[in-house]
Scaffold this motif. Structure first.
Motif, short mmCIF file in Angstrom:
data_model
loop_
_atom_site.label_atom_id
_atom_site.label_comp_id
_atom_site.label_asym_id
_atom_site.label_seq_id
_atom_site.Cartn_x
_atom_site.Cartn_y
_atom_site.Cartn_z
N MET A 1 0.84 -1.21 0.00
CA MET A 1 0.00 0.00 0.00
C MET A 1 0.87 1.25 0.00
O MET A 1 1.79 1.35 0.78
CB MET A 1 -0.83 0.05 1.27
N ASN A 2 0.56 2.17 -0.91
CA ASN A 2 1.29 3.44 -0.87
C ASN A 2 0.59 4.42 0.07
O ASN A 2 -0.49 4.13 0.63
CB ASN A 2 1.44 4.00 -2.28
N SER A 6 -2.98 4.35 1.75
CA SER A 6 -3.14 4.35 3.22
C SER A 6 -4.15 5.40 3.65
O SER A 6 -5.03 5.15 4.46
CB SER A 6 -1.80 4.66 3.90
N LEU A 9 -7.64 4.35 2.86
CA LEU A 9 -8.18 3.39 3.82
C LEU A 9 -8.68 4.10 5.09
O LEU A 9 -9.74 3.79 5.63
CB LEU A 9 -7.10 2.37 4.21
N ILE A 10 -7.85 5.07 5.53
CA ILE A 10 -8.23 5.80 6.76
C ILE A 10 -9.53 6.57 6.54
O ILE A 10 -10.46 6.53 7.35
CB ILE A 10 -7.08 6.74 7.19
N LEU A 12 -11.85 5.95 4.33
CA LEU A 12 -12.94 4.97 4.23
C LEU A 12 -13.39 4.51 5.61
O LEU A 12 -14.59 4.40 5.91
CB LEU A 12 -12.46 3.78 3.39
N GLY A 13 -12.37 4.25 6.45
CA GLY A 13 -12.69 3.82 7.82
C GLY A 13 -13.48 4.88 8.56
O GLY A 13 -14.48 4.59 9.23
N ILE A 14 -13.03 6.14 8.41
CA ILE A 14 -13.74 7.23 9.11
C ILE A 14 -15.18 7.33 8.60
O ILE A 14 -16.12 7.50 9.38
CB ILE A 14 -12.98 8.57 8.91
N LEU A 16 -16.94 4.91 7.44
CA LEU A 16 -17.70 3.78 8.02
C LEU A 16 -18.13 4.09 9.45
O LEU A 16 -19.26 3.82 9.85
CB LEU A 16 -16.83 2.51 8.00
N VAL A 17 -17.16 4.64 10.21
CA VAL A 17 -17.49 4.99 11.60
C VAL A 17 -18.62 6.01 11.64
O VAL A 17 -19.57 5.89 12.40
CB VAL A 17 -16.24 5.53 12.34
N ARG B 2 3.26 1.28 6.06
CA ARG B 2 2.18 0.45 5.52
C ARG B 2 1.50 -0.37 6.62
O ARG B 2 0.29 -0.47 6.68
CB ARG B 2 2.73 -0.51 4.46
N SER B 5 -0.74 1.75 8.72
CA SER B 5 -2.01 2.04 8.03
C SER B 5 -2.97 0.86 8.12
O SER B 5 -4.16 1.01 8.36
CB SER B 5 -1.77 2.36 6.55
N PHE B 9 -6.57 0.90 9.81
CA PHE B 9 -7.75 0.51 9.04
C PHE B 9 -8.53 -0.62 9.73
O PHE B 9 -9.76 -0.55 9.88
CB PHE B 9 -7.30 0.06 7.63
N ILE B 12 -10.32 0.67 12.74
CA ILE B 12 -11.53 1.43 12.38
C ILE B 12 -12.66 0.50 11.97
O ILE B 12 -13.81 0.66 12.38
CB ILE B 12 -11.21 2.43 11.24
#
Lengths: 566, 416
Positions: A1-2, A6, A9-10, A12-14, A16-17, B2, B5, B9, B12
């Motif tokens: 993952m670059n 990254s 993903l964060i 997306l997670g936020i 979702l929360v 990585r 992260s 993820f 979360i």
């Protein structure tokens, strides 16, 4: 993952929360603050009559203390309103109270009828069951008191009490034949006022029952009622207000007045030297039965719904009011409790061995005519009552520029004028500072004169010193020149400052006020903390009038209240 | 970087899943038994509309039932009682004020808003009389093509207790009336009310004023409507009243004279309580529900030192307080079964015996009216209460049109 992935993903997670959090809070409700006039969803507000308000307030406090900390309840708050005002407010969308407690069921009938008329089209012409939606439900009584003629014991004895029956007719005849006989009844905004006026209509129509609209408005009936009303010493507001005046002005003020039985008991317990007796009119009376009723709200009419907590609190509070210990407090307050296991002759009861009241009375009731007849009596009050000549004397000196005083007074004057509806009433306006800036004279209050006065009130300006004594003298002289002794002649004077510019003085004015051909009553209002209360009190006292202290928050209400005297 | 992260993820995602899970659990627990859930809830709430004359008995019984934690289908039943006069309830059913689902709604896929709106929907209705229930079915039959309260089968409406409308007259007044008239009936009440000289002419004390009959306000109390039906029955000597009969001019003139002579406070639903609170000033007697009268007899004696005598009209109308379960997708099968369970509880011998203390005649034939020492039928036996009513004639349930016409006539001729 670059790094970019990254971050994705964060994010997306936020998201979702956030979504999850949003879902979890779906069921919770955040109260939205509404405008100040909307009902409070966090309380059960009950509108109560002035006579009941102190006792109900005390009982609400006890109830709130018992319920404190329990879930599903809101505190009970008591608002004081006349029954007539309760009805008119309850007919509007989103009334500020959720329940009402007028002095008699007759007001619930009025509410029911007017509400039914407003929604008559829901059932008219259809095959729907002809019961329209109801504005209130679950009426619960907790205290009762019959309406009586309250008389000083010696006055009653002179009229044959307790051996001879006394009725409405006896009272009306005595008042018509004896110019020195002073009596009063509350305004028709209260059950006792409505009843005594109804009794006059019965007598005027020459019937004991079956009073119809046609009979009520026939000339002979109205003439009779007008004659009897002409003997009324002054038009009152509530029964409590009459008691206050008796306390302040002495018992010579009145020989008799119409009130609830509990008022007689209350006076006698607080003033043991001068005893009132309750005369139960032989023709019949009405009961003040204090129904507490919940206002039903409808989504298509009231923006603010009734919450479950408010409904549950209402139900619990109604139950609380008929609890044994509460019913004992009701009895101690001079009311007849609805708990029928409580003996009115029990030890400590105000009825026990008390000859001023009779727990086995009344024996009969005055038939309440159909609603349209009641409406006639209310609507025709303006035609049957004593005509009034009233002059509003208004201070517009420089100090009235402070804060929002002048706009509030302008609103109050407009409200006062709106309440003067009698076709024979006359009105005047004097606007003063160190001199009289405007004197309209006293004129019939027709549409043209109303427009003139409205325009003048809107253009009032605050400037100059205060010559209140000269202004009252001017108003007094105007009424003397009018020379109308068959009417109520009154001055309503308001000042917010100290007298500092008159040419005459208070002693001279007092002398003049008591010497004129036509009696004039002064209602004086000291507006704000700097007002000359000494002078204002003396003006009221010397003319058998009333003195009132007002602030900006209640000046409008006070003017409206005084208007009910005319 | 990585690895960090990935950890963030994962954390979360776990947090989101936990929140969703907790939310689902909370939402499931928030409204047990409401809507159309397929899960087996731990608790089921039912809401019962109760007619006023049986409200105290039903509410106290419900409190006892709730305390005993009865279970149906594994769920603990909680009964909530909502007091409502029969006519008001009928007008609400009539206007669909409780909010039934649209005819095309899919009960298994309701929106959240629909589920929320059903939270307060009544599971059952205890009306004053069976014919109110029949009247309530009429608009739904038009709207939905079926009855919503059944007359047969498992969910049929069953009476919980019965009570007739009777004449209650103060002893002192009844004695004077019966010296002048042969019996207490509608004709006597009508004629006495119209006597111009009042009690003086009727042979009573002139200070009593006019003879003042009391009949419940038909707009507030189903008893008032029943009274007019019963009066028509006696007028025509006929137990089946139809629109033609009540439209006859002679009858309407006679009824108008009677209704115009009725006194009262106008809004009260509790006429016997009015007698106890206000004594003779509210009236000399009237047509009252027997149970209401028996409950207030002691109060009358305490406050006014005079009792009432009970007289049974020749043409009787009965309140039978049917327990009618709503049959529609607005309530769940579990709620309906819970309602039936509560109904059975009300019909049990001990609860039926408790009804005697409220002056109600048990619907359960095992329980006699004198079964308990605190039965009001025992206590007031000397005041004319009959353990078994001897009156031979019961009025037939009138059609909806009869009641509608009588109410409109009352509104136009008596109220106006």
């Amino acid at each position: 993952m670059n790094t970019r992935f990254s971050r994705l993903l964060i994010i997306l997670g936020i998201l979702l929360v956030s979504t999850a959090c949003g879902f979890s809070f779906t069921g919770s409700e955040t109260p939205t603050p509404g405008p100040a006039a909307t009902p409070d969803p966090n309380a059960l507000a009950i509108a109560a009559s002035p006579e009941m308000s102190p006792l109900l307030g005390k009982l609400a406090e006890q109830f709130n203390n018992l319920q404190k900390g329990q879930s599903g309840f809101v505190p009970v708050k008591i608002l004081t309103l006349s029954p007539a005002d309760m009805v008119s407010t309850a007919l509007q969308p989103d009334p500020v109270f959720q329940a009402l407690n007028p002095d008699s069921s007759i007001w619930l009938s009025k509410l029911s009828n007017e509400w039914g008329l407003a929604f008559a089209n829901e059932t008219a012409g259809s095959d729907a069951f002809p019961i329209s939606r109801q504005r209130y439900s679950l009426p619960q009584r907790f205290a009762t008191s019959p309406v009586v003629i309250a008389m000083w014991e010696k006055v009653a004895q002179a009229m044959g009490w307790p051996d001879q029956p006394i009725g409405w007719n006896t009272l009306q005849e005595r008042a018509s034949q004896d110019a020195n006989f002073r009596w009063n009844h509350p305004s028709t905004a209260y059950a006792s006022g409505l009843l005594s006026t109804l009794a006059e209509f019965y007598a005027g129509a020459g019937v004991n029952r079956g009073l119809t609209e046609d009979l009520a408005i026939q000339d002979t009936t109205l003439e009779y009622v007008k004659k009897v009303e002409g003997t009324v010493r002054f038009y009152g507001e509530s029964e409590s207000a009459i008691l206050e005046r008796l306390k302040k002005d002495g018992t010579n003020l009145l020989d008799a007045f119409v009130a609830q039985e509990q008022i007689v008991l209350r006076w006698n317990s607080e003033n043991p030297g001068q005893r009132l007796v309750a005369v139960y009119p032989i023709e019949g009376t009405l009961w003040a039965d204090y129904p507490l009723a919940l206002l039903e709200r409808y989504a298509d009419f009231d923006p603010t719904p009734l919450s479950s907590a408010q409904r549950d609190t209402y139900y619990e509070f109604s139950k609380f009011l008929v609890d044994d210990s509460v019913q004992q407090q009701v009895l101690a307050g001079g009311y007849r409790p609805v708990n029928l296991s409580i003996d009115l002759q029990s030890s400590g009861s105000p009825f026990k061995d008390n000859p001023s009241v009779d727990a086995l009375q009344p024996k009969t009731t005055l038939p309440v005519p159909p609603y349209p007849v009641i409406q006639v009596i209310e609507d025709y009050r303006a035609y049957i009552k004593k005509p009034t000549n009233v002059i509003l004397v208004v201070d517009t000196s420089g100090s009235m520029a402070d804060s929002s005083k002048l706009p509030r007074v302008q609103t109050a004057l407009t409200a006062f004028m709106g309440n003067i509806k009698g076709k024979n009433d006359r009105l005047g306006l004097i606007d003063f500072s160190d001199r009289i800036k405007y004197n309209s004279g006293v004129q019939s209050f027709d549409a043209s004169f109303k427009n003139t006065l409205d325009a003048r009130v809107k253009s009032l300006r605050a400037e100059g010193n205060t010559a209140v004594i000269d202004s009252v003298l001017e108003a007094y002289n105007t009424l003397q020149e009018l020379n109308d002794p068959l009417a109520i002649n009154a001055i309503v004077v308001m000042t917010d400052g100290k007298e500092n510019a008159s040419r005459t003085n208070i002693t001279n004015l007092e002398r003049v006020l008591t010497q004129g051909k036509v009696p004039v009553v002064v209602f004086s209002i000291a507006f704000g903390k700097d007002a000359d209360t000494g002078i204002m009190k003396r003006l009221a006292e010397v003319t058998n009038g009333q003195f009132r202290q007002a602030e900006t928050f209640n000046i409008e209400e006070l003017y409206k209240l005084i208007s009910t005297y005319f | 970087m990585r690895t960090r992260s990935k950890v963030i993820f994962a954390a979360i995602i776990i947090m989101a899943l936990v929140i969703v899970g907790v939310s689902l659990l909370l939402n499931q627990g928030a409204a047990p038994g409401s809507g159309l859930t397929v899960e087996k809830p731990a608790e089921v709430n039912i809401r019962i509309l109760s007619a006023i004359p049986v409200e105290t008995w039903v509410r106290e019984t419900a409190a006892q039932y709730n305390a005993e934690k009865h279970k149906v289908g594994g769920a603990v039943v909680h009964v909530e009682i909502v007091t409502m006069d029969g006519l008001i309830a009928l007008s609400k059913w009539d206007k669909d004020a409780f909010g039934t689902l649209p005819a095309d709604a899919d009960p298994l896929n309701l929106t959240e808003e629909q589920k929320k709106s059903l939270a307060d929907f009544p599971t059952a209705w205890i009306a004053d009389s069976r014919y109110l229930v029949e009247l309530a079915n009429v608009p739904y039959k038009t709207r939905l093509g079926r009855d919503v309260f059944l007359t047969d089968g498992e969910y049929r409406a069953r009476p919980l207790a019965i009570s007739p409308m009777v004449w209650g007259i103060y002893n002192s007044r009844a004695e004077a009336l019966l010296n002048k008239y042969p019996e207490i009936n509608w004709r006597t009440i009508h004629d006495a009310a119209l006597v111009k000289g009042g009690w003086g002419e009727l042979g009573g004390d002139p200070t009593w004023g006019f003879f003042k009959p009391v009949i419940p306000n038909p707009q507030k109390n189903i008893g008032g409507l029943e009274a007019m039906v019963s009066a028509a029955g006696e007028y025509y000597n006929n137990t089946r009243i139809d629109v033609d009969l009540i439209s006859q001019k002679d009858f309407q003139a006679w009824l108008l004279e009677l209704m115009k002579a009725v006194t009262g406070l106008g809004v009260s639903s509790y006429t016997a309580e009015d007698f106890a609170l206000f004594g003779y000033s509210v009236g000399d007697g009237g047509l009252l529900l027997e149970s209401d009268l028996l409950q207030n007899m002691q109060g009358m004696q305490n406050r006014w030192e005079d009792n009432m005598n009970i007289y049974y009209p020749q043409f009787l109308t009965w309140h039978d307080f049917p327990f009618a379960v709503w049959v529609g997708p607005e309530t769940t099968a579990l709620q309906k079964n819970a309602a039936i369970d509560f109904e059975q509880y009300l019909l049990n011998d001990p609860q039926q015996q408790r009804a005697l203390a409220y002056g109600l005649r048990p619907a359960n034939p095992n329980v006699k009216v004198d079964a308990t020492p605190d039965s009001l039928f025992v206590k007031w036996a000397g005041q004319g209460v009959e353990p078994i009513v001897k009156s031979p004639t019961s009025m037939k349930n009138p059609d909806r049109d009869v009641l509608t016409n009588l109410l409109r006539w009352y509104e136009l001729n008596v109220v106006q």
